[in-house]
Design an enzyme around this catalytic site. Structure first.
Site, PDB file in Angstrom:
ATOM      1  N   HIS A  16      12.094  48.924  29.879  1.00 50.65           N
ATOM      2  CA  HIS A  16      12.766  50.173  29.515  1.00 50.65           C
ATOM      3  C   HIS A  16      14.056  49.957  28.708  1.00 50.65           C
ATOM      4  O   HIS A  16      14.251  50.563  27.648  1.00 50.65           O
ATOM      5  CB  HIS A  16      13.087  51.000  30.757  1.00 50.65           C
ATOM      6  CG  HIS A  16      11.905  51.263  31.652  1.00 50.65           C
ATOM      7  ND1 HIS A  16      10.635  51.432  31.166  1.00 50.65           N
ATOM      8  CD2 HIS A  16      11.797  51.385  32.996  1.00 50.65           C
ATOM      9  CE1 HIS A  16       9.804  51.663  32.181  1.00 50.65           C
ATOM     10  NE2 HIS A  16      10.484  51.628  33.294  1.00 50.65           N
TER      11      HIS A  16
ATOM     12  N   LYS B   2      20.005  50.052  41.302  1.00 50.71           N
ATOM     13  CA  LYS B   2      19.587  51.028  42.319  1.00 50.71           C
ATOM     14  C   LYS B   2      20.780  51.326  43.220  1.00 50.71           C
ATOM     15  O   LYS B   2      21.687  50.503  43.365  1.00 50.71           O
ATOM     16  CB  LYS B   2      18.480  50.427  43.198  1.00 50.71           C
ATOM     17  CG  LYS B   2      17.279  49.907  42.413  1.00 50.71           C
ATOM     18  CD  LYS B   2      16.301  51.007  42.132  1.00 50.71           C
ATOM     19  CE  LYS B   2      15.047  50.462  41.489  1.00 50.71           C
ATOM     20  NZ  LYS B   2      14.351  51.472  40.695  1.00 50.71           N
TER      21      LYS B   2
HETATM   22  C1  BG6 Z   1      10.002  52.501  36.806  1.00 51.65           C
HETATM   23  C2  BG6 Z   1      10.569  51.468  37.708  1.00 51.65           C
HETATM   24  O1  BG6 Z   1       9.314  51.900  35.735  1.00 51.65           O
HETATM   25  O2  BG6 Z   1      11.054  53.320  36.290  1.00 51.65           O
HETATM   26  C3  BG6 Z   1      11.357  52.112  38.827  1.00 51.65           C
HETATM   27  O3  BG6 Z   1       9.530  50.674  38.259  1.00 51.65           O
HETATM   28  C4  BG6 Z   1      12.401  53.068  38.282  1.00 51.65           C
HETATM   29  O4  BG6 Z   1      11.986  51.132  39.657  1.00 51.65           O
HETATM   30  C5  BG6 Z   1      11.774  54.027  37.282  1.00 51.65           C
HETATM   31  O5  BG6 Z   1      12.953  53.794  39.376  1.00 51.65           O
HETATM   32  C6  BG6 Z   1      12.832  54.848  36.591  1.00 51.65           C
HETATM   33  O6  BG6 Z   1      12.235  55.858  35.829  1.00 51.65           O
HETATM   34  P1  BG6 Z   1      12.968  57.238  35.544  1.00 51.65           P
HETATM   35  O7  BG6 Z   1      12.031  57.948  34.612  1.00 51.65           O
HETATM   36  O8  BG6 Z   1      13.142  57.908  36.855  1.00 51.65           O
HETATM   37  O9  BG6 Z   1      14.276  56.869  34.910  1.00 51.65           O
END
Ligand code: BG6
Length: 491
Positions: free
Chosen positions: A240, A337
Protein backbone atom coordinates in the site's frame (compact mmCIF):
# COMPACT_ATOMS: atom_id res chain seq x y z
CA UNK A 1 -23.22 17.23 -9.77
CA UNK A 2 -24.65 13.93 -10.96
CA UNK A 3 -22.22 11.12 -11.58
CA UNK A 4 -22.57 9.08 -14.72
CA UNK A 5 -22.97 5.38 -14.07
CA UNK A 6 -22.17 3.45 -17.18
CA UNK A 7 -23.29 -0.18 -16.88
CA UNK A 8 -20.62 -2.74 -17.64
CA UNK A 9 -21.19 -5.55 -20.15
CA UNK A 10 -22.85 -8.80 -19.12
CA UNK A 11 -20.53 -10.99 -17.10
CA UNK A 12 -20.23 -14.15 -15.07
CA UNK A 13 -18.06 -13.67 -11.98
CA UNK A 14 -16.99 -16.73 -10.02
CA UNK A 15 -15.80 -16.02 -6.49
CA UNK A 16 -13.67 -18.78 -5.00
CA UNK A 17 -13.72 -18.43 -1.23
CA UNK A 18 -17.23 -16.91 -1.44
CA UNK A 19 -18.11 -17.87 2.13
CA UNK A 20 -14.91 -16.32 3.53
CA UNK A 21 -14.46 -13.09 5.42
CA UNK A 22 -13.27 -10.86 2.54
CA UNK A 23 -16.05 -12.00 0.22
CA UNK A 24 -18.71 -11.43 2.85
CA UNK A 25 -17.38 -8.11 4.15
CA UNK A 26 -16.15 -6.47 0.97
CA UNK A 27 -16.66 -8.26 -2.35
CA UNK A 28 -20.35 -9.21 -2.16
CA UNK A 29 -21.57 -6.02 -0.43
CA UNK A 30 -19.52 -4.05 -2.98
CA UNK A 31 -21.18 -5.88 -5.87
CA UNK A 32 -24.57 -5.17 -4.34
CA UNK A 33 -23.73 -1.46 -4.18
CA UNK A 34 -22.78 -1.48 -7.88
CA UNK A 35 -26.04 -3.27 -8.67
CA UNK A 36 -27.94 -0.70 -6.63
CA UNK A 37 -26.16 2.12 -8.51
CA UNK A 38 -27.21 0.58 -11.83
CA UNK A 39 -23.70 -0.36 -12.90
CA UNK A 40 -24.02 -4.12 -12.72
CA UNK A 41 -26.42 -5.09 -15.50
CA UNK A 42 -29.41 -7.32 -14.78
CA UNK A 43 -28.65 -10.78 -16.06
CA UNK A 44 -25.03 -10.64 -14.92
CA UNK A 45 -24.26 -13.59 -12.65
CA UNK A 46 -22.19 -14.00 -9.52
CA UNK A 47 -21.36 -17.59 -8.76
CA UNK A 48 -20.10 -18.31 -5.27
CA UNK A 49 -17.73 -21.25 -5.08
CA UNK A 50 -16.38 -22.74 -1.90
CA UNK A 51 -15.92 -26.03 -0.12
CA UNK A 52 -19.10 -25.77 2.00
CA UNK A 53 -21.93 -27.99 0.93
CA UNK A 54 -24.71 -25.50 0.35
CA UNK A 55 -27.26 -24.65 -2.35
CA UNK A 56 -27.93 -21.33 -4.04
CA UNK A 57 -30.64 -20.51 -1.47
CA UNK A 58 -28.20 -21.02 1.40
CA UNK A 59 -25.71 -18.70 -0.31
CA UNK A 60 -28.39 -16.08 -0.93
CA UNK A 61 -29.25 -16.16 2.77
CA UNK A 62 -25.58 -15.53 3.63
CA UNK A 63 -25.36 -12.65 1.19
CA UNK A 64 -28.60 -11.15 2.53
CA UNK A 65 -26.93 -11.02 5.92
CA UNK A 66 -23.74 -9.55 4.45
CA UNK A 67 -25.79 -6.77 2.83
CA UNK A 68 -27.60 -6.13 6.11
CA UNK A 69 -24.29 -5.97 8.00
CA UNK A 70 -22.04 -4.12 5.57
CA UNK A 71 -24.18 -1.94 3.29
CA UNK A 72 -25.53 1.44 4.32
CA UNK A 73 -29.21 0.97 5.34
CA UNK A 74 -30.18 3.76 2.92
CA UNK A 75 -29.51 1.27 0.14
CA UNK A 76 -31.57 -1.57 1.62
CA UNK A 77 -34.65 -1.48 -0.55
CA UNK A 78 -36.31 -4.86 -0.71
CA UNK A 79 -36.97 -4.96 -4.47
CA UNK A 80 -33.34 -4.19 -5.34
CA UNK A 81 -32.05 -6.75 -2.87
CA UNK A 82 -34.43 -9.39 -4.28
CA UNK A 83 -33.30 -8.64 -7.85
CA UNK A 84 -29.64 -8.80 -6.81
CA UNK A 85 -30.14 -12.13 -5.03
CA UNK A 86 -31.54 -13.54 -8.27
CA UNK A 87 -28.16 -12.96 -9.90
CA UNK A 88 -26.46 -15.20 -7.31
CA UNK A 89 -25.71 -18.86 -7.68
CA UNK A 90 -23.52 -21.26 -5.75
CA UNK A 91 -21.50 -24.36 -6.41
CA UNK A 92 -19.55 -26.45 -3.96
CA UNK A 93 -16.10 -27.20 -5.37
CA UNK A 94 -13.05 -28.96 -4.07
CA UNK A 95 -10.06 -26.74 -4.90
CA UNK A 96 -7.59 -29.61 -4.63
CA UNK A 97 -9.83 -32.45 -5.85
CA UNK A 98 -12.20 -33.05 -8.73
CA UNK A 99 -15.55 -32.53 -6.99
CA UNK A 100 -17.88 -29.85 -8.32
CA UNK A 101 -15.91 -28.70 -11.37
CA UNK A 102 -18.34 -30.09 -13.93
CA UNK A 103 -21.22 -28.29 -12.20
CA UNK A 104 -19.21 -25.08 -12.27
CA UNK A 105 -18.50 -25.52 -15.97
CA UNK A 106 -22.22 -25.87 -16.65
CA UNK A 107 -22.87 -22.51 -14.96
CA UNK A 108 -20.26 -20.32 -16.67
CA UNK A 109 -21.25 -18.97 -20.08
CA UNK A 110 -18.12 -18.77 -22.25
CA UNK A 111 -19.80 -16.25 -24.55
CA UNK A 112 -19.81 -13.64 -21.77
CA UNK A 113 -17.00 -11.83 -20.01
CA UNK A 114 -15.93 -14.19 -17.31
CA UNK A 115 -13.79 -13.50 -14.30
CA UNK A 116 -12.55 -15.76 -11.51
CA UNK A 117 -11.80 -14.15 -8.17
CA UNK A 118 -9.31 -16.15 -6.07
CA UNK A 119 -10.29 -14.95 -2.60
CA UNK A 120 -8.41 -17.88 -1.07
CA UNK A 121 -5.01 -18.68 0.44
CA UNK A 122 -2.18 -18.29 -2.14
CA UNK A 123 -1.33 -21.99 -1.90
CA UNK A 124 -4.63 -22.65 -3.69
CA UNK A 125 -3.87 -20.37 -6.67
CA UNK A 126 -2.04 -23.17 -8.51
CA UNK A 127 -4.65 -25.91 -7.93
CA UNK A 128 -7.49 -23.56 -8.91
CA UNK A 129 -5.72 -22.37 -12.07
CA UNK A 130 -4.94 -25.98 -13.04
CA UNK A 131 -8.55 -27.06 -12.70
CA UNK A 132 -10.07 -24.04 -14.41
CA UNK A 133 -7.93 -24.84 -17.43
CA UNK A 134 -8.15 -28.64 -17.29
CA UNK A 135 -11.96 -28.53 -17.20
CA UNK A 136 -12.12 -25.97 -20.00
CA UNK A 137 -13.88 -23.44 -17.75
CA UNK A 138 -11.41 -20.57 -18.21
CA UNK A 139 -10.36 -19.57 -21.71
CA UNK A 140 -8.03 -17.08 -23.37
CA UNK A 141 -10.35 -14.18 -22.60
CA UNK A 142 -11.05 -15.06 -18.96
CA UNK A 143 -9.71 -12.86 -16.19
CA UNK A 144 -8.44 -13.93 -12.83
CA UNK A 145 -8.28 -11.72 -9.76
CA UNK A 146 -5.85 -12.41 -6.93
CA UNK A 147 -5.64 -10.92 -3.48
CA UNK A 148 -2.72 -9.91 -1.36
CA UNK A 149 -0.50 -11.14 0.19
CA UNK A 150 1.17 -11.80 -3.14
CA UNK A 151 4.10 -13.71 -1.68
CA UNK A 152 6.06 -12.98 1.48
CA UNK A 153 9.38 -12.36 -0.26
CA UNK A 154 10.82 -12.22 -3.76
CA UNK A 155 11.22 -15.98 -4.10
CA UNK A 156 7.61 -16.78 -3.14
CA UNK A 157 6.24 -13.94 -5.31
CA UNK A 158 8.22 -15.25 -8.27
CA UNK A 159 6.87 -18.74 -7.64
CA UNK A 160 3.28 -17.42 -7.56
CA UNK A 161 3.84 -15.44 -10.75
CA UNK A 162 5.23 -18.55 -12.44
CA UNK A 163 2.24 -20.63 -11.29
CA UNK A 164 -0.22 -18.14 -12.72
CA UNK A 165 1.82 -17.58 -15.89
CA UNK A 166 1.69 -21.31 -16.62
CA UNK A 167 -2.04 -20.89 -17.31
CA UNK A 168 -2.76 -17.23 -17.98
CA UNK A 169 -1.28 -14.31 -19.88
CA UNK A 170 -0.26 -11.28 -17.83
CA UNK A 171 -3.09 -9.36 -19.50
CA UNK A 172 -5.54 -11.78 -17.85
CA UNK A 173 -4.16 -11.41 -14.30
CA UNK A 174 -5.52 -8.73 -11.93
CA UNK A 175 -3.45 -8.48 -8.72
CA UNK A 176 -5.39 -6.42 -6.19
CA UNK A 177 -3.92 -3.73 -3.99
CA UNK A 178 -7.07 -2.19 -2.62
CA UNK A 179 -5.30 1.13 -1.95
CA UNK A 180 -5.25 1.71 -5.69
CA UNK A 181 -9.04 1.55 -5.68
CA UNK A 182 -9.40 4.38 -3.18
CA UNK A 183 -10.85 7.53 -4.65
CA UNK A 184 -8.16 9.86 -3.40
CA UNK A 185 -5.35 7.62 -4.51
CA UNK A 186 -6.57 7.97 -8.07
CA UNK A 187 -7.00 11.64 -7.44
CA UNK A 188 -3.27 11.84 -6.91
CA UNK A 189 -2.87 11.20 -10.61
CA UNK A 190 -5.61 13.67 -11.51
CA UNK A 191 -4.08 16.38 -9.32
CA UNK A 192 -0.63 15.85 -10.74
CA UNK A 193 -1.39 15.35 -14.38
CA UNK A 194 -4.59 17.30 -15.03
CA UNK A 195 -3.31 20.57 -13.55
CA UNK A 196 -0.41 22.74 -14.63
CA UNK A 197 0.04 24.16 -11.12
CA UNK A 198 1.91 21.39 -9.40
CA UNK A 199 4.00 19.54 -11.94
CA UNK A 200 6.61 22.28 -12.54
CA UNK A 201 7.33 22.28 -8.78
CA UNK A 202 7.14 18.52 -8.40
CA UNK A 203 10.82 17.75 -7.91
CA UNK A 204 13.77 18.00 -5.55
CA UNK A 205 14.41 21.61 -6.45
CA UNK A 206 11.12 22.70 -4.88
CA UNK A 207 10.01 19.86 -2.60
CA UNK A 208 11.78 19.54 0.73
CA UNK A 209 10.33 16.17 1.69
CA UNK A 210 7.29 13.95 1.47
CA UNK A 211 5.54 12.23 4.41
CA UNK A 212 3.25 9.26 3.87
CA UNK A 213 1.25 8.17 6.90
CA UNK A 214 -1.19 5.30 7.25
CA UNK A 215 -2.20 5.28 10.90
CA UNK A 216 -4.76 2.82 12.27
CA UNK A 217 -6.45 2.58 15.65
CA UNK A 218 -7.22 -1.13 15.38
CA UNK A 219 -4.87 -3.77 16.76
CA UNK A 220 -4.13 -7.15 15.28
CA UNK A 221 -6.43 -9.11 17.59
CA UNK A 222 -8.41 -11.72 15.66
CA UNK A 223 -5.83 -12.05 12.89
CA UNK A 224 -2.73 -12.24 15.06
CA UNK A 225 -1.43 -15.51 13.64
CA UNK A 226 -1.39 -14.12 10.06
CA UNK A 227 -0.05 -10.77 11.14
CA UNK A 228 2.71 -12.14 13.32
CA UNK A 229 4.29 -13.80 10.28
CA UNK A 230 3.92 -10.62 8.31
CA UNK A 231 4.39 -7.39 10.28
CA UNK A 232 3.86 -3.83 9.11
CA UNK A 233 6.61 -3.97 6.49
CA UNK A 234 5.08 -6.86 4.58
CA UNK A 235 1.46 -6.09 5.41
CA UNK A 236 1.44 -2.40 4.50
CA UNK A 237 4.72 -0.93 3.24
CA UNK A 238 5.63 -3.41 0.50
CA UNK A 239 2.24 -2.87 -1.11
CA UNK A 240 0.00 0.00 0.00
CA UNK A 241 2.57 2.63 1.01
CA UNK A 242 4.78 1.63 -1.91
CA UNK A 243 1.90 2.28 -4.30
CA UNK A 244 1.30 5.72 -2.81
CA UNK A 245 4.99 6.52 -3.08
CA UNK A 246 5.00 5.43 -6.73
CA UNK A 247 2.06 7.64 -7.66
CA UNK A 248 3.76 10.66 -6.11
CA UNK A 249 7.23 9.97 -7.43
CA UNK A 250 6.58 8.61 -10.93
CA UNK A 251 7.21 10.48 -14.16
CA UNK A 252 4.15 11.45 -16.20
CA UNK A 253 3.11 8.41 -18.24
CA UNK A 254 2.64 9.17 -21.96
CA UNK A 255 -1.00 8.15 -21.67
CA UNK A 256 -3.41 7.02 -18.95
CA UNK A 257 -2.99 3.48 -20.11
CA UNK A 258 -2.38 0.41 -17.93
CA UNK A 259 1.10 -0.41 -19.11
CA UNK A 260 2.21 3.20 -19.52
CA UNK A 261 1.26 3.89 -15.87
CA UNK A 262 2.74 0.67 -14.57
CA UNK A 263 5.99 1.12 -16.51
CA UNK A 264 6.51 4.43 -14.70
CA UNK A 265 5.72 2.91 -11.30
CA UNK A 266 8.21 0.09 -11.81
CA UNK A 267 10.93 2.62 -12.63
CA UNK A 268 10.34 4.32 -9.27
CA UNK A 269 10.52 1.04 -7.35
CA UNK A 270 13.75 0.12 -9.10
CA UNK A 271 15.19 3.52 -8.17
CA UNK A 272 14.56 3.02 -4.44
CA UNK A 273 17.81 2.96 -2.48
CA UNK A 274 18.56 0.28 0.10
CA UNK A 275 17.56 1.61 3.53
CA UNK A 276 20.29 1.65 6.22
CA UNK A 277 19.41 0.43 9.73
CA UNK A 278 19.68 3.98 11.07
CA UNK A 279 16.78 5.04 8.84
CA UNK A 280 14.33 2.41 10.11
CA UNK A 281 12.33 2.44 13.35
CA UNK A 282 10.15 -0.52 14.19
CA UNK A 283 7.68 -0.58 17.04
CA UNK A 284 5.29 -2.88 18.87
CA UNK A 285 2.32 -1.63 20.88
CA UNK A 286 1.99 -2.13 24.61
CA UNK A 287 -1.34 -2.77 26.27
CA UNK A 288 -3.08 -0.16 28.37
CA UNK A 289 -4.74 -0.74 31.70
CA UNK A 290 -8.38 0.06 32.22
CA UNK A 291 -9.09 3.63 33.29
CA UNK A 292 -12.31 5.33 34.30
CA UNK A 293 -13.49 6.02 30.75
CA UNK A 294 -11.68 3.26 28.87
CA UNK A 295 -11.56 -0.51 28.88
CA UNK A 296 -8.28 -2.37 29.11
CA UNK A 297 -6.56 -2.94 25.76
CA UNK A 298 -4.23 -5.86 25.22
CA UNK A 299 -0.73 -5.33 23.90
CA UNK A 300 0.66 -6.79 20.71
CA UNK A 301 2.16 -9.85 22.43
CA UNK A 302 -1.26 -10.84 23.80
CA UNK A 303 -3.06 -10.02 20.53
CA UNK A 304 -0.61 -12.06 18.48
CA UNK A 305 -0.55 -14.89 21.06
CA UNK A 306 3.22 -14.99 20.68
CA UNK A 307 4.87 -13.86 23.94
CA UNK A 308 8.30 -13.57 22.33
CA UNK A 309 7.27 -11.97 19.04
CA UNK A 310 9.69 -9.57 17.35
CA UNK A 311 7.18 -8.63 14.67
CA UNK A 312 6.59 -4.91 14.18
CA UNK A 313 3.13 -3.41 14.41
CA UNK A 314 4.64 -0.03 13.52
CA UNK A 315 7.35 1.01 11.13
CA UNK A 316 8.84 4.33 10.05
CA UNK A 317 11.43 4.59 7.30
CA UNK A 318 13.34 7.26 5.48
CA UNK A 319 13.43 6.34 1.83
CA UNK A 320 15.45 7.85 -1.01
CA UNK A 321 14.48 7.65 -4.66
CA UNK A 322 17.73 7.73 -6.60
CA UNK A 323 16.87 9.53 -9.82
CA UNK A 324 17.18 13.04 -11.28
CA UNK A 325 13.80 14.22 -10.11
CA UNK A 326 14.14 13.22 -6.46
CA UNK A 327 17.85 13.36 -5.64
CA UNK A 328 18.04 14.84 -2.14
CA UNK A 329 14.29 14.79 -1.32
CA UNK A 330 13.55 12.09 1.26
CA UNK A 331 10.26 10.25 1.52
CA UNK A 332 9.37 9.46 5.13
CA UNK A 333 6.92 6.58 5.43
CA UNK A 334 5.15 5.42 8.60
CA UNK A 335 2.34 3.06 9.36
CA UNK A 336 1.15 1.38 12.51
CA UNK A 337 -1.64 -0.27 14.44
CA UNK A 338 -3.22 0.99 17.66
CA UNK A 339 -2.15 4.56 17.10
CA UNK A 340 -3.87 7.67 18.42
CA UNK A 341 -6.08 8.16 15.38
CA UNK A 342 -7.08 6.70 12.04
CA UNK A 343 -5.58 8.83 9.35
CA UNK A 344 -4.08 8.15 5.97
CA UNK A 345 -2.47 11.08 4.26
CA UNK A 346 0.33 12.24 2.05
CA UNK A 347 1.96 15.54 2.92
CA UNK A 348 4.24 17.28 0.46
CA UNK A 349 6.31 19.99 2.07
CA UNK A 350 7.74 22.55 -0.32
CA UNK A 351 10.94 24.45 0.24
CA UNK A 352 10.94 28.00 1.52
CA UNK A 353 11.17 30.77 -1.07
CA UNK A 354 14.83 31.51 -1.83
CA UNK A 355 14.72 34.97 -0.29
CA UNK A 356 12.35 36.60 2.13
CA UNK A 357 11.47 40.22 1.52
CA UNK A 358 9.66 40.27 4.86
CA UNK A 359 12.68 40.63 7.10
CA UNK A 360 11.00 41.01 10.45
CA UNK A 361 8.66 38.16 9.84
CA UNK A 362 11.20 35.45 9.20
CA UNK A 363 10.54 33.78 12.51
CA UNK A 364 6.93 33.09 11.59
CA UNK A 365 7.77 31.76 8.17
CA UNK A 366 6.17 28.45 7.21
CA UNK A 367 6.65 26.35 4.13
CA UNK A 368 3.79 25.52 1.78
CA UNK A 369 2.40 22.08 2.44
CA UNK A 370 0.05 20.14 0.20
CA UNK A 371 -1.82 17.47 2.15
CA UNK A 372 -3.82 14.81 0.36
CA UNK A 373 -6.17 13.06 2.78
CA UNK A 374 -7.04 9.49 1.83
CA UNK A 375 -9.24 8.78 4.82
CA UNK A 376 -11.21 9.76 6.75
CA UNK A 377 -12.76 12.85 5.12
CA UNK A 378 -11.10 12.54 1.71
CA UNK A 379 -9.80 15.84 0.45
CA UNK A 380 -6.91 18.19 -0.14
CA UNK A 381 -5.44 20.97 1.84
CA UNK A 382 -2.86 23.47 0.67
CA UNK A 383 -1.24 25.61 3.30
CA UNK A 384 -0.32 29.06 2.04
CA UNK A 385 1.02 32.23 3.61
CA UNK A 386 -1.12 35.36 3.60
CA UNK A 387 -1.05 38.68 5.35
CA UNK A 388 -2.72 38.65 8.72
CA UNK A 389 -5.75 40.89 8.33
CA UNK A 390 -5.89 44.28 9.97
CA UNK A 391 -3.78 47.38 10.25
CA UNK A 392 -0.42 47.52 11.99
CA UNK A 393 2.09 46.42 9.41
CA UNK A 394 2.84 43.30 7.48
CA UNK A 395 2.38 40.23 9.61
CA UNK A 396 2.22 36.88 7.90
CA UNK A 397 0.08 33.93 8.81
CA UNK A 398 -0.35 30.48 7.34
CA UNK A 399 -3.89 29.48 6.36
CA UNK A 400 -5.31 26.34 4.77
CA UNK A 401 -7.01 26.21 1.39
CA UNK A 402 -9.09 23.27 2.45
CA UNK A 403 -11.23 21.12 0.23
CA UNK A 404 -13.28 18.18 1.40
CA UNK A 405 -14.35 16.11 -1.61
CA UNK A 406 -17.63 15.33 0.13
CA UNK A 407 -18.45 19.04 0.33
CA UNK A 408 -17.02 20.05 -3.02
CA UNK A 409 -18.78 17.30 -4.95
CA UNK A 410 -22.08 17.36 -3.06
CA UNK A 411 -24.02 14.10 -3.04
CA UNK A 412 -21.55 12.31 -5.26
CA UNK A 413 -18.68 13.18 -2.98
CA UNK A 414 -20.53 11.75 -0.01
CA UNK A 415 -21.17 8.47 -1.82
CA UNK A 416 -17.67 7.49 -2.82
CA UNK A 417 -17.55 3.81 -3.85
CA UNK A 418 -15.50 1.45 -1.77
CA UNK A 419 -12.15 0.44 -3.27
CA UNK A 420 -13.25 -3.15 -3.95
CA UNK A 421 -16.38 -2.34 -5.90
CA UNK A 422 -14.48 0.05 -8.15
CA UNK A 423 -11.71 -2.50 -8.76
CA UNK A 424 -14.13 -5.33 -9.56
CA UNK A 425 -15.87 -3.16 -12.14
CA UNK A 426 -12.44 -2.42 -13.66
CA UNK A 427 -11.84 -6.18 -13.97
CA UNK A 428 -15.09 -6.52 -15.90
CA UNK A 429 -14.16 -3.57 -18.11
CA UNK A 430 -10.75 -5.15 -18.70
CA UNK A 431 -8.82 -2.18 -17.35
CA UNK A 432 -5.61 -3.16 -15.54
CA UNK A 433 -4.38 0.35 -14.70
CA UNK A 434 -5.16 0.00 -11.00
CA UNK A 435 -3.75 -3.52 -10.62
CA UNK A 436 -0.18 -4.54 -9.94
CA UNK A 437 1.78 -6.10 -12.72
CA UNK A 438 3.96 -9.15 -11.99
CA UNK A 439 7.26 -7.29 -12.45
CA UNK A 440 6.04 -4.50 -10.17
CA UNK A 441 5.33 -6.88 -7.30
CA UNK A 442 8.68 -8.58 -7.77
CA UNK A 443 10.52 -5.24 -7.82
CA UNK A 444 8.76 -4.25 -4.59
CA UNK A 445 9.87 -7.46 -2.89
CA UNK A 446 13.41 -7.08 -4.25
CA UNK A 447 13.62 -3.77 -2.35
CA UNK A 448 11.84 -5.09 0.77
CA UNK A 449 13.73 -8.37 1.26
CA UNK A 450 17.16 -6.94 2.24
CA UNK A 451 15.52 -4.52 4.68
CA UNK A 452 13.80 -7.36 6.51
CA UNK A 453 16.87 -9.59 6.24
CA UNK A 454 18.89 -6.76 7.83
CA UNK A 455 16.86 -6.56 11.03
CA UNK A 456 16.50 -10.32 11.23
CA UNK A 457 20.30 -10.74 11.00
CA UNK A 458 20.83 -8.09 13.68
CA UNK A 459 18.20 -9.70 15.90
CA UNK A 460 16.59 -6.28 16.45
CA UNK A 461 13.60 -6.05 18.72
CA UNK A 462 10.91 -3.50 17.92
CA UNK A 463 10.64 -0.51 20.27
CA UNK A 464 7.60 -0.52 22.55
CA UNK A 465 4.99 2.22 22.20
CA UNK A 466 1.81 2.85 24.13
CA UNK A 467 -1.44 1.90 22.45
CA UNK A 468 -3.18 5.15 21.59
CA UNK A 469 0.09 7.08 21.09
CA UNK A 470 1.77 8.30 17.89
CA UNK A 471 4.26 5.44 17.84
CA UNK A 472 7.72 4.96 19.36
CA UNK A 473 9.80 7.97 20.43
CA UNK A 474 12.63 6.93 18.15
CA UNK A 475 10.42 7.55 15.14
CA UNK A 476 10.29 11.23 16.15
CA UNK A 477 14.08 11.30 16.11
CA UNK A 478 14.14 9.94 12.57
CA UNK A 479 12.83 13.32 11.47
CA UNK A 480 14.19 15.58 14.22
CA UNK A 481 17.74 14.73 13.34
CA UNK A 482 17.03 16.04 9.82
CA UNK A 483 15.47 19.22 11.26
CA UNK A 484 11.96 18.10 10.29
CA UNK A 485 8.82 16.97 12.12
CA UNK A 486 6.12 14.41 11.55
CA UNK A 487 2.68 15.80 11.15
CA UNK A 488 0.49 15.22 14.16
CA UNK A 489 -1.73 12.14 14.22
CA UNK A 490 -5.04 13.44 15.53
CA UNK A 491 -7.45 11.46 17.65
C1 BG6 B 1 -4.90 -4.53 4.66
C2 BG6 B 1 -3.99 -4.95 5.76
O1 BG6 B 1 -4.32 -4.83 3.41
O2 BG6 B 1 -5.14 -3.13 4.74
C3 BG6 B 1 -4.58 -4.58 7.10
O3 BG6 B 1 -3.77 -6.35 5.71
C4 BG6 B 1 -4.95 -3.11 7.16
O4 BG6 B 1 -3.69 -4.89 8.17
C5 BG6 B 1 -5.78 -2.72 5.94
O5 BG6 B 1 -5.69 -2.88 8.35
C6 BG6 B 1 -5.98 -1.23 5.88
O6 BG6 B 1 -6.91 -0.91 4.89
P1 BG6 B 1 -7.83 0.38 4.98
O7 BG6 B 1 -8.56 0.38 3.67
O8 BG6 B 1 -8.71 0.19 6.16
O9 BG6 B 1 -6.89 1.53 5.14
Amino acid sequence: MVSRVIPVDLFDLVIFGATGDLAQRKILPGLYRRFHAGQMPEGARIIGAARSDMDAEGFRAQVTKAIADFVDPAKHDAATIAAFLQSLDYVSVDATGEGGWDSLKAKVDPARINAFYFSVAPMLFGPLADRLKAHGIAGDQSRIVVEKPFGRDLASARALNATLAAHFEESQIYRIDHYLGKETVQNLMAVRFANILFEPLWNAQYIDHVQITVAETVGVGGRGSYYDKSGAMRDMVQNHLMQLLCLIAMEPPYHFDPDAVRDEKVKVIRALQPVPAADIVRGQYLGVKATAGRAEQPGYLADSENPDSRTESYIALKVQVANWRWQGTPFYLRTGKRLRGRASEIAITFKAPPHSIFDQEEASWRENVLVIRLQPDEGMNLKVMIKEPGPGGMRLVQVPLDMSFAEALGEDGADIPDAYERLIMDVIRGNQTLFMRGDEVEAAWAWTDPIIAGWEARGDRPRPYDAGSSGPEDALMLMHRDGRRWREIRE
